[in-house]
Design a protein around this motif. Structure first.
Motif, PDB file in Angstrom:
ATOM      1  N   MET A   1      32.272  56.272  71.218  1.00  0.00           N
ATOM      2  CA  MET A   1      31.760  57.773  71.293  1.00  0.00           C
ATOM      3  C   MET A   1      32.158  58.319  72.456  1.00  0.00           C
ATOM      4  O   MET A   1      32.297  57.982  73.512  1.00  0.00           O
ATOM      5  CB  MET A   1      30.213  57.540  71.100  1.00  0.00           C
ATOM      6  N   THR A   2      32.629  59.552  72.278  1.00  0.00           N
ATOM      7  CA  THR A   2      32.978  60.486  73.403  1.00  0.00           C
ATOM      8  C   THR A   2      31.655  60.970  73.903  1.00  0.00           C
ATOM      9  O   THR A   2      30.675  60.953  73.378  1.00  0.00           O
ATOM     10  CB  THR A   2      33.744  61.942  72.735  1.00  0.00           C
ATOM     11  N   LYS A   3      31.978  61.663  75.250  1.00  0.00           N
ATOM     12  CA  LYS A   3      30.890  62.108  76.048  1.00  0.00           C
ATOM     13  C   LYS A   3      30.360  63.428  75.454  1.00  0.00           C
ATOM     14  O   LYS A   3      31.277  64.018  74.528  1.00  0.00           O
ATOM     15  CB  LYS A   3      31.336  62.711  77.292  1.00  0.00           C
ATOM     16  N   ILE A   4      29.256  63.478  75.274  1.00  0.00           N
ATOM     17  CA  ILE A   4      28.703  64.703  74.693  1.00  0.00           C
ATOM     18  C   ILE A   4      28.084  65.960  75.666  1.00  0.00           C
ATOM     19  O   ILE A   4      27.867  65.610  76.849  1.00  0.00           O
ATOM     20  CB  ILE A   4      27.401  64.776  73.754  1.00  0.00           C
ATOM     21  N   TYR A   5      28.190  67.162  75.151  1.00  0.00           N
ATOM     22  CA  TYR A   5      27.938  68.045  75.971  1.00  0.00           C
ATOM     23  C   TYR A   5      26.759  69.194  75.362  1.00  0.00           C
ATOM     24  O   TYR A   5      26.578  69.343  73.865  1.00  0.00           O
ATOM     25  CB  TYR A   5      29.143  69.148  76.064  1.00  0.00           C
ATOM     26  N   PHE A   6      25.980  70.013  76.272  1.00  0.00           N
ATOM     27  CA  PHE A   6      24.818  70.683  75.564  1.00  0.00           C
ATOM     28  C   PHE A   6      25.172  72.103  76.113  1.00  0.00           C
ATOM     29  O   PHE A   6      25.467  72.421  77.214  1.00  0.00           O
ATOM     30  CB  PHE A   6      23.709  70.287  76.065  1.00  0.00           C
ATOM     31  N   GLN A   7      24.818  73.141  75.108  1.00  0.00           N
ATOM     32  CA  GLN A   7      24.812  74.421  75.466  1.00  0.00           C
ATOM     33  C   GLN A   7      23.516  75.077  74.930  1.00  0.00           C
ATOM     34  O   GLN A   7      23.291  74.677  73.809  1.00  0.00           O
ATOM     35  CB  GLN A   7      25.883  75.157  75.116  1.00  0.00           C
ATOM     36  N   SER A   8      22.896  75.949  75.535  1.00  0.00           N
ATOM     37  CA  SER A   8      21.616  76.544  75.431  1.00  0.00           C
ATOM     38  C   SER A   8      21.906  77.474  73.908  1.00  0.00           C
ATOM     39  O   SER A   8      22.867  78.314  74.025  1.00  0.00           O
ATOM     40  CB  SER A   8      20.870  77.637  76.216  1.00  0.00           C
ATOM     41  N   LEU A   9      21.073  77.215  73.092  1.00  0.00           N
ATOM     42  CA  LEU A   9      21.360  78.074  71.802  1.00  0.00           C
ATOM     43  C   LEU A   9      21.432  79.671  72.047  1.00  0.00           C
ATOM     44  O   LEU A   9      20.683  80.223  72.871  1.00  0.00           O
ATOM     45  CB  LEU A   9      20.134  77.870  70.940  1.00  0.00           C
ATOM     46  N   ASN A  10      22.520  80.102  71.415  1.00  0.00           N
ATOM     47  CA  ASN A  10      22.570  81.580  71.319  1.00  0.00           C
ATOM     48  C   ASN A  10      22.749  82.130  70.056  1.00  0.00           C
ATOM     49  O   ASN A  10      23.246  81.212  69.019  1.00  0.00           O
ATOM     50  CB  ASN A  10      23.520  82.137  72.413  1.00  0.00           C
ATOM     51  N   PHE A  95      24.755  66.530  62.626  1.00  0.00           N
ATOM     52  CA  PHE A  95      25.490  66.629  61.181  1.00  0.00           C
ATOM     53  C   PHE A  95      26.000  65.770  60.697  1.00  0.00           C
ATOM     54  O   PHE A  95      26.433  64.870  61.308  1.00  0.00           O
ATOM     55  CB  PHE A  95      26.498  68.139  61.603  1.00  0.00           C
ATOM     56  N   LYS A  96      25.966  65.882  59.307  1.00  0.00           N
ATOM     57  CA  LYS A  96      26.322  64.419  58.694  1.00  0.00           C
ATOM     58  C   LYS A  96      27.680  63.901  58.840  1.00  0.00           C
ATOM     59  O   LYS A  96      27.787  62.656  59.182  1.00  0.00           O
ATOM     60  CB  LYS A  96      26.332  64.838  56.933  1.00  0.00           C
ATOM     61  N   PRO A  97      28.911  64.669  59.365  1.00  0.00           N
ATOM     62  CA  PRO A  97      30.109  64.019  59.655  1.00  0.00           C
ATOM     63  C   PRO A  97      29.742  62.922  60.975  1.00  0.00           C
ATOM     64  O   PRO A  97      30.612  62.183  61.112  1.00  0.00           O
ATOM     65  CB  PRO A  97      31.094  65.159  59.928  1.00  0.00           C
ATOM     66  N   PHE A  98      28.813  63.298  61.756  1.00  0.00           N
ATOM     67  CA  PHE A  98      28.563  62.489  62.781  1.00  0.00           C
ATOM     68  C   PHE A  98      27.449  61.356  62.925  1.00  0.00           C
ATOM     69  O   PHE A  98      27.088  60.833  64.165  1.00  0.00           O
ATOM     70  CB  PHE A  98      28.342  63.836  64.202  1.00  0.00           C
ATOM     71  N   TRP A  99      26.615  61.037  61.752  1.00  0.00           N
ATOM     72  CA  TRP A  99      25.878  60.127  61.575  1.00  0.00           C
ATOM     73  C   TRP A  99      26.234  58.968  61.907  1.00  0.00           C
ATOM     74  O   TRP A  99      27.501  58.564  61.821  1.00  0.00           O
ATOM     75  CB  TRP A  99      25.375  60.243  60.126  1.00  0.00           C
ATOM     76  N   GLY A 100      25.418  57.990  62.450  1.00  0.00           N
ATOM     77  CA  GLY A 100      25.670  56.768  62.751  1.00  0.00           C
ATOM     78  C   GLY A 100      26.694  56.259  63.830  1.00  0.00           C
ATOM     79  O   GLY A 100      27.112  55.378  64.146  1.00  0.00           O
ATOM     80  N   LYS A 101      27.055  57.449  64.589  1.00  0.00           N
ATOM     81  CA  LYS A 101      27.807  57.091  65.814  1.00  0.00           C
ATOM     82  C   LYS A 101      27.241  57.308  67.262  1.00  0.00           C
ATOM     83  O   LYS A 101      27.685  57.276  68.047  1.00  0.00           O
ATOM     84  CB  LYS A 101      28.869  58.289  65.750  1.00  0.00           C
ATOM     85  N   GLY A 102      25.839  57.142  67.245  1.00  0.00           N
ATOM     86  CA  GLY A 102      24.940  57.026  68.345  1.00  0.00           C
ATOM     87  C   GLY A 102      24.769  58.640  69.264  1.00  0.00           C
ATOM     88  O   GLY A 102      24.175  58.385  70.251  1.00  0.00           O
ATOM     89  N   LYS A 106      22.185  59.320  72.425  1.00  0.00           N
ATOM     90  CA  LYS A 106      22.759  59.859  73.580  1.00  0.00           C
ATOM     91  C   LYS A 106      21.924  61.412  73.925  1.00  0.00           C
ATOM     92  O   LYS A 106      21.725  61.618  75.173  1.00  0.00           O
ATOM     93  CB  LYS A 106      24.035  60.258  73.449  1.00  0.00           C
ATOM     94  N   ALA A 107      21.855  62.089  72.508  1.00  0.00           N
ATOM     95  CA  ALA A 107      21.035  63.365  73.071  1.00  0.00           C
ATOM     96  C   ALA A 107      19.467  63.164  73.586  1.00  0.00           C
ATOM     97  O   ALA A 107      19.286  64.122  74.287  1.00  0.00           O
ATOM     98  CB  ALA A 107      21.221  63.966  71.751  1.00  0.00           C
ATOM     99  N   VAL A 108      18.819  62.363  72.899  1.00  0.00           N
ATOM    100  CA  VAL A 108      17.392  61.947  73.169  1.00  0.00           C
ATOM    101  C   VAL A 108      17.510  61.551  74.680  1.00  0.00           C
ATOM    102  O   VAL A 108      16.565  62.059  75.444  1.00  0.00           O
ATOM    103  CB  VAL A 108      16.818  61.004  72.286  1.00  0.00           C
ATOM    104  N   GLU A 109      18.343  60.706  75.057  1.00  0.00           N
ATOM    105  CA  GLU A 109      18.628  60.144  76.632  1.00  0.00           C
ATOM    106  C   GLU A 109      18.556  61.303  77.419  1.00  0.00           C
ATOM    107  O   GLU A 109      18.124  61.294  78.403  1.00  0.00           O
ATOM    108  CB  GLU A 109      19.519  59.168  76.727  1.00  0.00           C
ATOM    109  N   TRP A 110      19.675  62.072  76.984  1.00  0.00           N
ATOM    110  CA  TRP A 110      20.116  63.203  78.080  1.00  0.00           C
ATOM    111  C   TRP A 110      18.826  64.403  78.014  1.00  0.00           C
ATOM    112  O   TRP A 110      18.615  64.633  79.247  1.00  0.00           O
ATOM    113  CB  TRP A 110      21.126  64.258  77.335  1.00  0.00           C
TER     114      TRP A 110
END
Length: 163
Positions: A1-10, A95-102, A106-110
């Motif tokens: 899995m690649t690193k994930i990034y977060f951006q405040s919703l706009n 989103f469904k294309p990204f299910w089951g990939k952790g 990772k998002a909950v941990e962040w």
């Protein structure tokens, strides 16, 4: 899995996320609705960005990306802070294309790390449909404990320390 990034919703995220949010599979376990148009989704995001009408709640929303330039969204992340109780209720949609990939784990941990660094909180809480085994695994992997069945949802909680 690649690193994930977060951006405040706009508001502009509505254009980017709308197609992903048209997948019926996303709505099996969440009480949200499928938005009929980008404009309807923009209106929803506008309301979320405005925040709660009361100081008793603070709303926070992010889009999760798997690229640093924020072109490939993989889901959303939500947190509702109840400052007086030092509690945060969390939610996420991958989103469904990204299910089951952790990505959800990772998002909950962040999110836990971010919230601990930003607010004096003691508890994280989450509600999950009893049939949503993937989400249950995410919570348990992040050391949430099942507390009780509440209004047909499983209620999970995690005591955290800001030390």
């Amino acid at each position: 899995m690649t690193k994930i990034y977060f951006q405040s919703l706009n508001i502009d995220h509505a254009n980017l996320l709308f197609e992903y949010l048209q997948d019926d599979a996303l709505y099996h376990y969440i009480p949200d609705q499928k938005y009929a148009s980008i404009q309807a989704l923009e209106a929803r995001y506008s309301r979320l960005i405005q925040g709660s009408a009361t100081a008793d709640e603070i709303w926070m929303n992010w889009v999760i990306f798997n690229d640093s330039v924020h072109k490939q969204p993989i889901g959303t992340l939500q947190a509702t802070l109840f400052p007086q109780q030092k509690t945060v209720q969390i939610g996420y949609v991958i989103f469904k294309p990204f299910w089951g990939k952790g990505y959800a784990s990772k998002a909950v941990e962040w999110l836990e790390t971010h919230l601990k660094e930003t607010f004096p909180i003691q508890y994280l809480e989450a509600y999950v449909d009893p049939q949503n085994t993937a989400s249950i695994k995410v919570l348990e992997k992040n050391l949430f404990s099942f507390i009780k069945l509440e209004d047909n949802d499983l209620y999970y909680s995690k005591h955290i320390s800001n030390q």
